[in-house]
Design a protein around this motif. Structure first.
Motif, PDB file in Angstrom:
ATOM      1  N   CYS A  87      -4.682 -11.091   3.360  1.00  0.00           N
ATOM      2  CA  CYS A  87      -3.649 -11.666   4.217  1.00  0.00           C
ATOM      3  C   CYS A  87      -2.513 -10.667   4.415  1.00  0.00           C
ATOM      4  O   CYS A  87      -1.759 -10.386   3.480  1.00  0.00           O
ATOM      5  CB  CYS A  87      -3.126 -12.949   3.590  1.00  0.00           C
ATOM      6  SG  CYS A  87      -1.941 -13.845   4.616  1.00  0.00           S
ATOM      7  N   CYS A  88      -2.406 -10.112   5.639  1.00  0.00           N
ATOM      8  CA  CYS A  88      -1.254  -9.292   6.045  1.00  0.00           C
ATOM      9  C   CYS A  88      -0.984  -8.120   5.111  1.00  0.00           C
ATOM     10  O   CYS A  88       0.181  -7.815   4.820  1.00  0.00           O
ATOM     11  CB  CYS A  88      -0.004 -10.147   6.168  1.00  0.00           C
ATOM     12  SG  CYS A  88      -0.032 -11.310   7.522  1.00  0.00           S
ATOM     13  N   GLU A  89      -2.009  -7.455   4.637  1.00  0.00           N
ATOM     14  CA  GLU A  89      -1.796  -6.288   3.798  1.00  0.00           C
ATOM     15  C   GLU A  89      -1.657  -5.035   4.657  1.00  0.00           C
ATOM     16  O   GLU A  89      -2.451  -4.802   5.573  1.00  0.00           O
ATOM     17  CB  GLU A  89      -2.956  -6.115   2.811  1.00  0.00           C
ATOM     18  CG  GLU A  89      -3.050  -7.198   1.757  1.00  0.00           C
ATOM     19  CD  GLU A  89      -1.801  -7.269   0.893  1.00  0.00           C
ATOM     20  OE1 GLU A  89      -1.140  -6.229   0.696  1.00  0.00           O
ATOM     21  OE2 GLU A  89      -1.482  -8.372   0.417  1.00  0.00           O
ATOM     22  N   LYS A  90      -0.650  -4.222   4.355  1.00  0.00           N
ATOM     23  CA  LYS A  90      -0.480  -2.967   5.086  1.00  0.00           C
ATOM     24  C   LYS A  90      -1.594  -1.982   4.759  1.00  0.00           C
ATOM     25  O   LYS A  90      -2.006  -1.183   5.599  1.00  0.00           O
ATOM     26  CB  LYS A  90       0.881  -2.349   4.749  1.00  0.00           C
ATOM     27  CG  LYS A  90       2.062  -3.161   5.254  1.00  0.00           C
ATOM     28  CD  LYS A  90       3.373  -2.477   4.907  1.00  0.00           C
ATOM     29  CE  LYS A  90       4.560  -3.285   5.410  1.00  0.00           C
ATOM     30  NZ  LYS A  90       5.865  -2.651   5.059  1.00  0.00           N
ATOM     31  N   MET A  91      -2.079  -2.013   3.558  1.00  0.00           N
ATOM     32  CA  MET A  91      -3.151  -1.115   3.142  1.00  0.00           C
ATOM     33  C   MET A  91      -4.473  -1.593   3.717  1.00  0.00           C
ATOM     34  O   MET A  91      -4.799  -2.786   3.681  1.00  0.00           O
ATOM     35  CB  MET A  91      -3.239  -1.070   1.618  1.00  0.00           C
ATOM     36  CG  MET A  91      -4.280  -0.110   1.084  1.00  0.00           C
ATOM     37  SD  MET A  91      -4.250  -0.058  -0.720  1.00  0.00           S
ATOM     38  CE  MET A  91      -5.627   1.068  -1.016  1.00  0.00           C
TER      39      MET A  91
END
Length: 305
Positions: free
Chosen positions: A193-197
């Motif tokens: 969920c919405c991880e930059k990585m």
């Protein structure tokens, strides 16, 4: 319209009676969290609400009311957060083994999407602990959920506690790889969920918590809802209307982004009227209520079945 209940508070755990009353009345009032003087009247009739997405850590109070919600004609599914954290992090939740039983019972009646989040690391909640607990929960839940969504804790400025520390990209990668391997043994897809990585190298795709495929399967037709432009970058959710209120969740999680303080939550809980039009408080003299425009996103001529 897709109804979110709620990213802002645990409605199934604390406001089940209020929700049922609003569904019976076919509307709810909600204040704009950025401008509380703006009040909207949100229609909640089944011909407008295509699907309700419930967010919860413990839906037990809502379970006896689901039959009536079914009879109204509403379709719904649950985003159910379940980890092995104890009361040091989640102060007011029931014993987790008991909540597992509630998860399984709920899954007999509707789709339940498991969330293992947020992932927190500290001196005792290390990668080994998470690996063991995630495997234990996968074994218990894999027959009762189609997927698991993970996310890593966000260090909001207000989270000033030694219980939570920054997680490195190396630690994220290590946990992602182990989680994907463990869940894969049980046939569970893992989503983030919405991880930059970028976690796709580890077999983890981007999550859409308000998920088009899930809603279309429930409705039996195409859903023309647009993507939600008001969420964090990387969010794959469809647009929805949220009727929750910040600073009203009684779970007592120390990592919570939606509460300011335990004292203000307790005060708000005392002000809640289960029969009220608003989840919190009442309309004051002179305040204007605006009808929120809403429509069904169903394209029934494009049935999936």
């Amino acid at each position: 319209m897709i109804l979110s209940a709620s990213r802002r508070t645990d409605i199934p755990a604390f406001y089940a009676d209020w929700l049922l009353g609003r569904l019976r009345a076919c509307y709810a009032l909600t204040r704009n969290p950025m401008n509380p003087t703006q009040i909207s009247r949100v229609p909640l009739s089944p011909d407008v609400v295509d699907c309700i997405v419930f967010w919860t850590k413990d839906p037990l109070p809502l379970l006896p009311r689901l039959l009536e919600i079914d009879r109204m004609g509403h379709r719904y599914y649950f985003q159910f957060t379940l980890t092995s954290y104890d009361r040091a992090l989640e102060k007011n939740l029931r014993d987790k083994d008991v909540i597992v039983k509630t998860f399984i019972e709920l899954s007999k009646n509707c789709p339940v999407l498991w969330r293992y989040d947020p992932i927190i690391l500290n001196d005792w909640l290390d990668i080994t602990w998470h690996t063991e607990q995630f495997a234990r929960l996968c074994e218990k839940l894999h027959r009762h959920t189609p997927q698991v969504t993970i996310s890593f804790v966000i260090l909001y400025p207000k989270l000033k506690t030694p219980l939570i520390r920054r997680i490195t990209e190396g630690e994220m990668a290590g946990l992602a790889g182990r989680f994907a391997e463990i869940a894969g043994q049980y046939g569970l897809p893992v989503k983030a969920c919405c991880e930059k990585m970028d976690l796709t190298p580890y077999g983890i795709q981007r999550a859409s918590c308000i998920d088009r495929a899930t809603i279309e399967a429930l409705c039996g037709c195409k859903i023309a809802a647009p993507q939600d432009k008001n969420q964090r970058p990387g969010c794959g959710c469809l647009a929805s209307v949220d009727i929750g209120v910040y600073n009203t969740c009684g779970n007592g999680c120390v990592y919570c982004y939606a509460n300011h303080s335990a004292g203000s939550v307790a005060a708000n809980l005392r002000c809640h009227d289960p029969a009220g039009e608003l989840l919190l408080g009442a309309v004051q003299p002179g305040e204007k209520i605006v009808m929120r425009e809403a429509r069904s996103w169903k394209e029934e001529q494009l049935s999936l079945f």
